[in-house]
Design a protein around this motif. Structure first.
Motif: not given
Length: 420
Positions: A255-262, A268-273
């Protein structure tokens, strides 16, 4: 000057950087003495800059997958035993120095184990009783410098099945004490003034792409990596669930940590650094069986009474096929087979055959794997080390760097913004 008198600091299949130490140091590239164009003397700073350039050239290849293996040497600073009031070490020790602590503490004949004082045998007496063949004491009455703790424990564990009843209680107490000393010798707390893990993690984060996780693999029981990551507010996937009572679940690594960017046109998905995988392939001081003994749980190490660990012995390979180690080793092996991978080893001697063979196999089968091997000594006579040198000379992508985590490694791997 003869070749064997040169100290090799960096070597790959393309370049070899070495120096001679003395009143008038000399520096060499591929056995040719380095000279400046204006005939000024070549200084140590010039040589260190050259090592930095070669190291950067090796690691700055836009890798999509980075794996860092931490061996016992990654936790060693001054290699001195400076225990606190409860007998816990403050910094890492080499295996030989841990063995010396066992030797000294068993001399007294008694040891405080938990709340009880138990009688114990001395190390040389155990060797006599269990018919251990090697001479463990030198002519001065000290522990032999060639003493092999792993071989000794392997012999003791095998002898445990045949212990005479009249000796059994004291021998079992002694075995438990030895394991207790090993735990206390590896149970130090993170201190930013002593350890450089934060500095290293910051450097490595600059090398990894934002949509990939940095992969950290450790043979150490200590919690230095987790503690350093916590001070930086990094997120660590260590194979345990994100719950109030974390339980082992190897699928967490996927798994990874991402958030949606409408977005009107695209999602788009932005991955947590600063999210990392941490594989502790020999166990951890924070792991323990649940009360029902059906699950492995993670706790604060202060609340763990019997940590789940692979202790030094010849059956380490067999134990790597047990849970949770099988899943961790399988994940490690898969990481090494990924395309465009950089492997950095830190303080790993390649004496553990089961790990060394996995890495050597990956080097031979994964053409896009680059391996930077770092340690305090890169001229080892270890058979696995010699095989690494052989594959390097056969033009596999392998390089060696003489550096430790707490002396120059972060300088060679990093840049000026990390050097303070």
């Amino acid at each position: 000057m003869d070749e064997e008198k040169k100290e090799v600091v960096f070597k790959s299949n393309k370049i070899r950087l070495s120096l001679t130490n003395g009143d008038n140091n000399k520096y060499y590239e591929n056995n040719e003495e380095l000279k400046k164009e204006n005939n000024q003397p070549y200084e140590e700073a010039d040589f260190r800059n050259l090592i930095h350039e070669e190291t950067q050239r090796f690691v700055q290849q836009n890798f999509s997958n980075i794996v860092v293996l931490f061996g016992a040497g990654a936790s060693v600073t001054n290699n001195k035993y400076t225990p606190d009031e409860k007998g816990f070490a403050k910094t890492g020790l080499t295996v030989l120095n841990i063995a010396k602590q066992i030797f000294e503490q068993l001399k007294n004949g008694t040891y405080t184990l938990g709340e009880n004082v138990v009688e114990v045998y001395s190390l040389d007496k155990i060797a006599e009783i269990s018919s251990y063949s090697d001479n463990i004491i030198d002519e001065n009455g000290n522990l032999n410098h060639e003493f092999n703790l792993e071989d000794f424990l392997s012999n003791l564990f095998a002898f445990e099945k045949f212990m005479p009843d009249r000796l059994k209680e004291k021998l079992l107490n002694t075995k438990d004490v030895i394991l207790d000393i090993i735990v206390k010798s590896t149970s130090y707390d993170y201190n930013s003034e002593t350890f450089k893990h934060v500095k290293l993690l910051n450097i490595l984060s600059d090398l990894i792409k934002s949509d990939n996780k940095l992969n950290l693999v450790s043979t150490n029981y200590d919690t230095l990596i987790e503690d350093a990551a916590e001070t930086m507010k990094w997120t660590v996937f260590d194979g345990f669930s994100f719950s109030q009572s974390p339980q082992f679940d190897s699928t967490m690594f996927d798994w990874n940590l991402v958030k949606d960017v409408p977005n009107v046109k695209t999602n788009e998905n932005i991955y947590k650094r600063n999210v990392v995988n941490l594989l502790k392939i020999h166990g951890s001081l924070t792991w323990e069986l649940s009360p029902s003994e059906t699950n492995i749980v993670r706790k604060s190490k202060e609340h763990v009474t019997k940590p789940i660990l692979i202790f030094p012995s010849s059956d380490k390979f067999a134990k790597s096929y047990q849970e949770p180690y099988f899943d961790l080793f399988n994940k490690f092996q898969n990481l090494l087979q990924k395309p465009n991978t950089l492997l950095i080893t830190i303080g790993f001697s390649f004496a553990d055959d089961h790990i060394a063979r996995m890495i050597l196999n990956a080097i031979l089968t994964n053409n896009s794997l680059a391996s930077l091997i770092t340690d305090y000594n890169i001229e080892s006579e270890n058979k696995n080390w010699k095989e690494l040198e052989t594959v390097m000379n056969e033009y596999y992508n392998v390089a060696f760097l003489k550096a430790t985590l707490h002396d120059k490694l972060t300088i060679y791997l990093g840049d000026s913004k990390h050097d303070n």
